[in-house]
Design a protein around this motif. Structure first.
Motif, PDB file in Angstrom:
ATOM      1  N   ALA A 170       0.811  -1.211   0.000  1.00 51.39           N
ATOM      2  CA  ALA A 170       0.000   0.000   0.000  1.00 51.39           C
ATOM      3  C   ALA A 170       0.851   1.269   0.000  1.00 51.39           C
ATOM      4  N   PHE A 171       2.132   1.127   0.318  1.00 50.54           N
ATOM      5  CA  PHE A 171       2.964   2.326   0.415  1.00 50.54           C
ATOM      6  C   PHE A 171       4.391   1.968   0.033  1.00 50.54           C
ATOM      7  N   VAL A 172       4.871   2.553  -1.065  1.00 51.56           N
ATOM      8  CA  VAL A 172       6.237   2.293  -1.493  1.00 51.56           C
ATOM      9  C   VAL A 172       6.997   3.610  -1.580  1.00 51.56           C
ATOM     10  N   PRO A 173       7.878   3.868  -0.628  1.00 50.54           N
ATOM     11  CA  PRO A 173       8.673   5.088  -0.722  1.00 50.54           C
ATOM     12  C   PRO A 173       9.919   4.856  -1.580  1.00 50.54           C
ATOM     13  N   THR A 174      10.123   5.681  -2.604  1.00 53.53           N
ATOM     14  CA  THR A 174      11.350   5.594  -3.395  1.00 53.53           C
ATOM     15  C   THR A 174      11.943   6.993  -3.509  1.00 53.53           C
ATOM     16  N   ASN A 175      13.165   7.051  -4.030  1.00 55.45           N
ATOM     17  CA  ASN A 175      13.793   8.368  -4.158  1.00 55.45           C
ATOM     18  C   ASN A 175      13.221   9.150  -5.338  1.00 55.45           C
ATOM     19  N   ARG A 176      12.229   8.585  -6.017  1.00 53.59           N
ATOM     20  CA  ARG A 176      11.573   9.329  -7.100  1.00 53.59           C
ATOM     21  C   ARG A 176      10.186   9.770  -6.700  1.00 53.59           C
ATOM     22  N   GLY A 177       9.700   9.223  -5.607  1.00 54.47           N
ATOM     23  CA  GLY A 177       8.363   9.588  -5.173  1.00 54.47           C
ATOM     24  C   GLY A 177       7.743   8.444  -4.407  1.00 54.47           C
ATOM     25  N   PHE A 178       6.493   8.621  -4.033  1.00 58.23           N
ATOM     26  CA  PHE A 178       5.794   7.634  -3.233  1.00 58.23           C
ATOM     27  C   PHE A 178       4.686   7.001  -4.066  1.00 58.23           C
ATOM     28  N   TYR A 179       4.621   5.678  -3.977  1.00 54.84           N
ATOM     29  CA  TYR A 179       3.556   4.974  -4.680  1.00 54.84           C
ATOM     30  C   TYR A 179       2.521   4.526  -3.669  1.00 54.84           C
ATOM     31  N   VAL A 180       1.268   4.825  -3.942  1.00 54.82           N
ATOM     32  CA  VAL A 180       0.169   4.360  -3.083  1.00 54.82           C
ATOM     33  C   VAL A 180      -0.883   3.747  -3.997  1.00 54.82           C
ATOM     34  N   PRO A 181      -1.761   2.893  -3.455  1.00 58.02           N
ATOM     35  CA  PRO A 181      -2.786   2.293  -4.308  1.00 58.02           C
ATOM     36  C   PRO A 181      -3.745   3.362  -4.814  1.00 58.02           C
ATOM     37  N   SER A 182      -4.268   3.120  -6.002  1.00 57.82           N
ATOM     38  CA  SER A 182      -5.282   4.050  -6.502  1.00 57.82           C
ATOM     39  C   SER A 182      -6.612   3.309  -6.575  1.00 57.82           C
ATOM     40  N   PRO A 183      -7.717   3.998  -6.313  1.00 54.40           N
ATOM     41  CA  PRO A 183      -9.015   3.338  -6.350  1.00 54.40           C
ATOM     42  C   PRO A 183      -9.437   3.030  -7.784  1.00 54.40           C
ATOM     43  N   VAL A 184     -10.060   1.894  -7.960  1.00 54.78           N
ATOM     44  CA  VAL A 184     -10.632   1.559  -9.264  1.00 54.78           C
ATOM     45  C   VAL A 184     -12.148   1.554  -9.094  1.00 54.78           C
ATOM     46  N   TRP A 185     -12.815   2.438  -9.827  1.00 51.92           N
ATOM     47  CA  TRP A 185     -14.262   2.578  -9.652  1.00 51.92           C
ATOM     48  C   TRP A 185     -14.986   1.567 -10.514  1.00 51.92           C
ATOM     49  N   GLY A 186     -15.567   0.539  -9.888  1.00 50.09           N
ATOM     50  CA  GLY A 186     -16.284  -0.486 -10.628  1.00 50.09           C
ATOM     51  C   GLY A 186     -17.754  -0.116 -10.816  1.00 50.09           C
ATOM     52  N   ASP A 187     -18.542  -1.100 -11.313  1.00 45.21           N
ATOM     53  CA  ASP A 187     -19.981  -0.865 -11.496  1.00 45.21           C
ATOM     54  C   ASP A 187     -20.634  -0.562 -10.160  1.00 45.21           C
ATOM     55  N   GLY A 188     -21.533   0.385 -10.155  1.00 42.89           N
ATOM     56  CA  GLY A 188     -22.290   0.673  -8.943  1.00 42.89           C
ATOM     57  C   GLY A 188     -21.617   1.681  -8.033  1.00 42.89           C
TER      58      GLY A 188
END
Lengths: 400, 340
Positions: A170-188
């Motif tokens: 859920a959280f990846v810190p790197t020297n280029r920036g931080f990666y976090v999960p992004s929401p995927v909006w499904g049906d409904g």
């Protein structure tokens, strides 16, 4: 001019000298001369621009805005490719500026209020620490804080291939920036959004009802917890009923970098943190001065009525202090927005970086680009002032 | 940063106030103030750097010194203004500098749209990529998804966008302001790739602690003819720039060096050498200069080959081959029109 005959001998006929000597005309004369000189100076400047443009064989036009920009931008909030126009590149820059200004103002306000209140704490250590923070941050130029934040992030964090994957991806810190999960909006997920908005409105309605009830009966309800329940519970319930329509996309290491998820770049983090921490120091001082400006008698009066310290703060001190805090707060918001133009130092592509930077350089239209960038900052600043002034008027003492 | 804002402000202010209006006779202005104001880069090993005593040295400053020697007979009559990729054109257009010798690519739009006049290229270059050996990439076409450090406000930005679009690859650009900043980011592994002119990559790599751990990929994705430039509209000053460079190239062709220039001027029997060095005819006077202009320019730092060898040649840490930059007789592109 007709003059009543009875005063004829007292009124002198108009002479040119009266423009200076006569009190009635003098101020008009001076004002007209001043505005004339001002317009002359302005005309001279404009004329110089026109002449120098002509001499350099250049035209003044904005047609370049509709040609392809030909360069890439890393952080884009809207669809953008190197084939998009310079105008679109400018809009990308504008949105990036607004993003940093908006998030910066929020974080700076939260930090500023907390730190400002803590500086008044009776705890010696806490109040001293806050003093050190405030004096440290506001007495060093913000550019240095931005550069320091950028260097610290780049130097202290690992490269993507060695980066630790925290919290189950859920959280990846790197020297280029931080990666976090992004929401995927499904049906409904649309229904989920509708219910969520409706819940917020419901919470507001409940707040009004509780307020009216308290005014009528004197009974106090735990409104905070009830409101929280109204906002969260229906959406949560629906989320499970619809079979979890919103999922998370986790970042994964592919090739050179992590792919997927949300990428918060170092340039953004450095700028956001540095601007917020810097401005928070000023806001903290505004908050402290606002609170201290409320006479101690108010607190004592509230205590003698049996109000608890937290209620005294919320109901008596803060409403009065806000009137003093808001006007300088507007200045701080304006400062933060304008300081965000230092983004270029860390390669954050704001309006100064796109329109006032690469576009200016590739097209050579300095005057046009800079005028546009200046106009943008002017408009944004005026809008912030307008909104905050409306808020200020709402909070101001209503004298009847 | 400061110089950038200053020159941007100056440039804009100059347009508004006309204080430093670029007048037609740059040569007269230069002679009046007694020195040439020369725009160089903020620092690229070999091409422009400050030595231990704080003086500017390198391939580009050497050209400015040659011009100063041609105009004043004194190679020291020059002052340097460090400019970034972004500030250089404003600095030149506003009159803050008289000539820009700052590995600048000659392009159509810079010539026709930005209104500059370029000399012949003094270095034929092309854009390349540098990566760590450890990532195991041996071709630029394998760079899909890479994070790339790039100097903003340069032609490299446009070439890069075109190259990746043509090859249908994605990348993450990290815009940076100066070569030093790029070096820091690249070494900290904040970008996988550094891209700029191949000569600049070689120069930057030479300054690394372990140059052998980095490779420059074989693909050269653009033509970058680097040339000195001046403002449009002053033919005399543009001629002085162009022909000073030609004089240095011709000098190499004729075997005239800093050491033997005086002797050649006195004793050479070659007519063109005599015309060039001012012992026959008075070519310099036609440029508004002294007849010994080329002699002085050559004595300032040597001929083109000597300058190349001293700062960026294969015996220097930068270690660039002559390649395209050899004389035409030796298979390169360096070719001077005749001095007639």
């Amino acid at each position: 001019m007709t003059v009543a005959s009875g005063f004829a001998d007292e009124v002198q006929p108009f002479r040119l000298g009266m423009l200076i000597n006569d009190k009635r005309y003098r101020s008009y004369t001076l004002q007209i001369i001043t505005i004339f000189l001002f317009m002359l100076a302005f005309a001279w400047l404009v004329n110089n621009v026109v002449e120098n443009f002509a001499r350099a064989g250049r035209d003044f036009s904005f047609s370049y805005l509709f040609q392809p920009a030909a360069y890439d931008i890393n952080q884009t909030l809207i669809e953008y490719t190197s084939r998009s126009t310079h105008l679109r590149a400018a809009v990308v820059g504008i949105l990036n500026t607004l993003l940093i200004a908006f998030l910066g103002c929020i974080l700076a306000t939260v930090l500023g209020v907390v730190i400002g209140v803590l500086r008044l704490s009776k705890n010696w250590l806490v109040s001293r620490l806050m003093t050190v923070y405030i004096e440290g941050f506001r007495n060093v130029p913000v550019l240095l804080w931005i550069l320091l934040a950028s260097t610290a992030l780049a130097a202290s964090l690992p490269s993507p291939r060695q980066a630790p994957v925290l919290l189950g991806g859920a959280f990846v810190p790197t020297n280029r920036g931080f990666y976090v999960p992004s929401p995927v909006w499904g049906d409904g997920s649309v229904f989920l959004g509708i219910v969520f908005v409706a819940s917020i409105i419901g919470a507001l309605v409940f707040g009004r009802w509780a307020h009216a009830r308290q005014a009528a009966t004197g009974e106090i309800l735990p409104t905070f917890w009830i409101k929280l329940a109204i906002i969260i519970l229906p959406a949560l319930l629906l989320y499970f009923i619809l079979g979890r329509p919103v999922t998370l996309e986790y970042p994964e290491l592919k090739g050179f970098n992590f792919q997927g998820g949300l990428f918060v770049r170092n340039s953004f983090m450095a700028l956001w943190l540095a601007l917020s921490l810097y401005t928070a120091a000023f806001i903290a001082e505004n908050v402290r001065s606002g609170i201290q400006a409320i006479s101690n008698g108010q607190t004592e009066a509230a205590y003698s009525l049996g109000l608890q310290p937290s209620r005294t703060m919320n109901l008596v001190i803060l409403p009065q202090a806000l009137r003093i805090i808001i006007p300088p707060l507007i200045s701080q918001y304006l400062n933060l927005t304008k300081n965000s133009s230092l983004a270029i130092a860390v390669g954050y592509m704001d309006i100064t970086g796109t329109l006032g930077g690469i576009t200016l350089n590739q097209t050579g239209k300095e005057m046009e680009c800079l005028l546009l960038v200046m106009a943008f900052y002017l408009i944004v600043s005026l809008l912030i002032s307008l909104v905050m002034n409306i808020y200020n008027n709402a909070m101001a003492l209503k004298e009847r | 940063m400061k110089t950038k804002i200053l020159s941007l402000a100056l440039g804009t202010a100059a347009l508004a106030f006309g204080a430093t209006a670029a007048s037609a006779a740059t040569l007269d202005d230069v002679k009046n103030k007694g020195f040439i104001q020369c725009g160089v880069s903020t620092g690229v090993p070999g091409f422009a750097f400050t030595d231990d005593s704080g003086d500017w040295q390198g391939f580009d400053p050497a050209f400015c010194r040659a011009m100063a020697a041609a105009v004043f007979g004194d190679p020291k009559a020059v002052k340097f203004t460090p400019t970034t990729g972004k500030t250089r054109f404003t600095a030149l257009a506003s009159g803050e500098v008289d000539v820009l010798a700052r590995n600048t690519t000659r392009t159509f739009s810079r010539d026709a749209d930005l209104k500059f006049t370029f000399a012949a290229p003094n270095y034929y270059d092309g854009q390349g990529f540098m990566v760590r050996k450890s990532i195991g990439v041996d071709s630029a076409t394998a760079l899909d998804g890479a994070t790339i450090c790039i100097q903003t406000g340069t032609t490299t930005e446009l070439n890069l966008a075109d190259f990746f679009r043509a090859n249908n690859m994605k990348y993450e650009p990290v815009p940076i302001e100066t070569n030093a900043e790029a070096q820091e980011k690249y070494l900290a592994n904040a970008c996988d790739v550094y891209t700029t002119d191949a000569s600049g990559l070689a120069a930057t790599r030479a300054a690394f602690e372990a140059p052998a751990e980095h490779i420059i990929l074989p693909e050269i994705i653009s033509k970058e003819p680097l040339a000195p430039l001046v403002r449009h509209g002053d033919e005399q000053w543009a001629d002085i720039m162009s022909w000073t460079l030609y004089a240095l190239i011709t000098a190499e062709e004729k075997g005239i060096t800093a050491a033997n220039a005086d002797e050649m001027a006195a004793s050479s029997s070659d007519p063109e050498t005599k015309r060039l060095l001012g012992s026959e005819d008075e070519l310099g006077v036609k440029l508004g200069l002294d007849k010994a202009w080329a002699l002085n320019a050559i004595k300032a730092g040597g001929n083109y080959g000597e300058i190349f060898a001293k700062y960026i040649g294969k015996d220097t840490p930068v270690a660039l081959e002559r390649g395209l930059n050899a004389l035409y007789k030796e298979g390169g592109l360096m070719y001077s029109p005749p001095f007639n």
